[in-house]
Design an enzyme around this catalytic site. Structure first.
Site, PDB file in Angstrom:
ATOM      1  N   ASP A  92      -1.189  51.589  19.578  1.00  0.00           N
ATOM      2  CA  ASP A  92      -1.335  52.864  18.883  1.00  0.00           C
ATOM      3  C   ASP A  92      -0.069  53.225  18.113  1.00  0.00           C
ATOM      4  OD1 ASP A  92       0.279  53.505  21.022  1.00  0.00           O
ATOM      5  OD2 ASP A  92      -0.991  55.116  21.799  1.00  0.00           O
ATOM      6  N   SER A  93       0.951  52.377  18.199  1.00  0.00           N
ATOM      7  CA  SER A  93       2.119  52.506  17.335  1.00  0.00           C
ATOM      8  C   SER A  93       1.738  52.358  15.873  1.00  0.00           C
ATOM      9  CB  SER A  93       3.184  51.464  17.705  1.00  0.00           C
ATOM     10  OG  SER A  93       2.619  50.166  17.762  1.00  0.00           O
ATOM     11  N   ASP A 112      -4.534  49.234  22.784  1.00  0.00           N
ATOM     12  CA  ASP A 112      -4.174  50.525  23.354  1.00  0.00           C
ATOM     13  C   ASP A 112      -5.359  51.483  23.376  1.00  0.00           C
ATOM     14  OD1 ASP A 112      -1.517  50.712  24.263  1.00  0.00           O
ATOM     15  OD2 ASP A 112      -0.753  50.759  22.220  1.00  0.00           O
ATOM     16  N   LYS A 117      -5.097  48.739  27.257  1.00  0.00           N
ATOM     17  CA  LYS A 117      -3.823  49.203  27.822  1.00  0.00           C
ATOM     18  C   LYS A 117      -3.838  50.715  27.980  1.00  0.00           C
ATOM     19  CE  LYS A 117       0.187  49.202  25.450  1.00  0.00           C
ATOM     20  NZ  LYS A 117       0.672  50.609  25.559  1.00  0.00           N
ATOM     21  N   GLU A 127      -1.363  54.076  29.363  1.00  0.00           N
ATOM     22  CA  GLU A 127      -0.034  54.541  29.722  1.00  0.00           C
ATOM     23  C   GLU A 127      -0.107  55.405  30.966  1.00  0.00           C
ATOM     24  OE1 GLU A 127       1.690  54.809  25.133  1.00  0.00           O
ATOM     25  OE2 GLU A 127       1.907  56.513  26.483  1.00  0.00           O
ATOM     26  N   GLU A 144       8.993  49.841  29.271  1.00  0.00           N
ATOM     27  CA  GLU A 144       9.625  50.216  28.002  1.00  0.00           C
ATOM     28  C   GLU A 144      10.812  51.148  28.209  1.00  0.00           C
ATOM     29  OE1 GLU A 144       8.546  52.041  23.577  1.00  0.00           O
ATOM     30  OE2 GLU A 144       6.952  51.661  25.022  1.00  0.00           O
TER      31      GLU A 144
END
Length: 271
Positions: free
Chosen positions: A52-53, A91, A119, A121, A188
């Protein structure tokens, strides 16, 4: 000519656990489009992350919280068809897995778009969703330390795990994700010693970004490691190329040749 096997979850886990690949460092690159995906597919990269970056790199947002599920589905459909060897992980964007039913619906959308894994978070707070997704046969990659979707709650883009209390919490979260069924965890922006401790405590692989050399693998954003943005240079980023200079040079040359009449010449015209 031998046919290369597709690298699936079992391969990634064997890089840490056992067998012929034990101890082999895992390589992952973040990719958002078909052209770059075709290039990655000609290499031995293990995993491709459709992150999602893309909100920052492609769409120009100041953080990832503005990225929507339809953005992730769109870019998954662009990247996945070009990847025939690496494991494709996608993501789940901000607020797309707040509840278990929502997480299951959105994981389904990403898998149907071409993902091999999704993925999420977060740690213990998302373990219910992780277990539910894994239980229906969808592999899950965890993400701890600096979690970009929580940038506002964390106070910006800052290193995590500086205090003993936070370090203990991150390790507990990692163990919880492992117990919930995650096949690997991204670590990260954290001290390398903390990442080393987590890596040694887990049975599943860790993949670092700004977390030092002791993780089981490393991930970078393709655009970043190619040096496409001359202004983006965090400490953890090694630029393996300086494409911003090359691209600017090519654009300026095209501009000059068109204005001067040099391009197109006979060699680039049809009779």
């Amino acid at each position: 000519m031998s046919v290369k096997k597709i690298k699936r979850i079992s391969y990634i886990q064997r890089c840490k656990a056992h067998g012929e690949h034990k101890g082999k460092k895992i390589t992952m690159l973040t990719c958002y489009d078909h052209t770059f995906a075709k290039l990655i597919n000609r290499t031995d990269i293990d995993m491709v992350l459709i992150g999602d970056s893309l909100g920052s790199v492609i769409l120009g947002y100041d953080d990832t919280t503005k990225v929507r599920m339809r953005d992730m589905v769109y870019h998954t459909r662009a990247v996945a068809p070009a990847i025939t060897r690496a494991c494709v992980c996608v993501d789940m964007p901000f607020m797309s897995y707040s509840s278990t039913p929502q997480a299951l619906r959105n994981a389904k959308r990403l898998m149907q778009a071409g993902a091999h894994a999704v993925k999420l978070e977060g740690g213990e707070q998302v373990c219910e969703q992780v277990k539910a997704i894994v239980d229906v046969g969808v592999p899950v990659l965890g993400h701890l330390g600096f979690t970009p979707q929580s940038v506002h709650a964390l106070g910006g883009f800052v290193i995590q795990g500086k205090t003993e209390e936070v370090q203990t919490k991150i390790l507990q979260d990692a163990l919880a994700l492992q117990a919930a069924g995650a096949f690997a965890i991204i670590l990260e922006l954290m001290p390398s010693a903390l990442a080393a401790t987590i890596t040694s405590e887990l049975r599943i692989p860790t993949i670092g970004i700004g977390a030092g050399a002791h993780c089981d693998g490393q991930v970078l954003v393709l655009y970043d490691m190619l040096g496409c943005d001359a202004d983006f240079s965090p400490k953890f980023l090694k630029k393996y190329a300086r494409l911003s200079d090359t691209i600017l040079g090519a654009i300026n040359a095209f501009n000059a040749e068109v204005r001067s009449g040099v391009y197109p010449d006979d060699a680039h015209s049809y009779d």
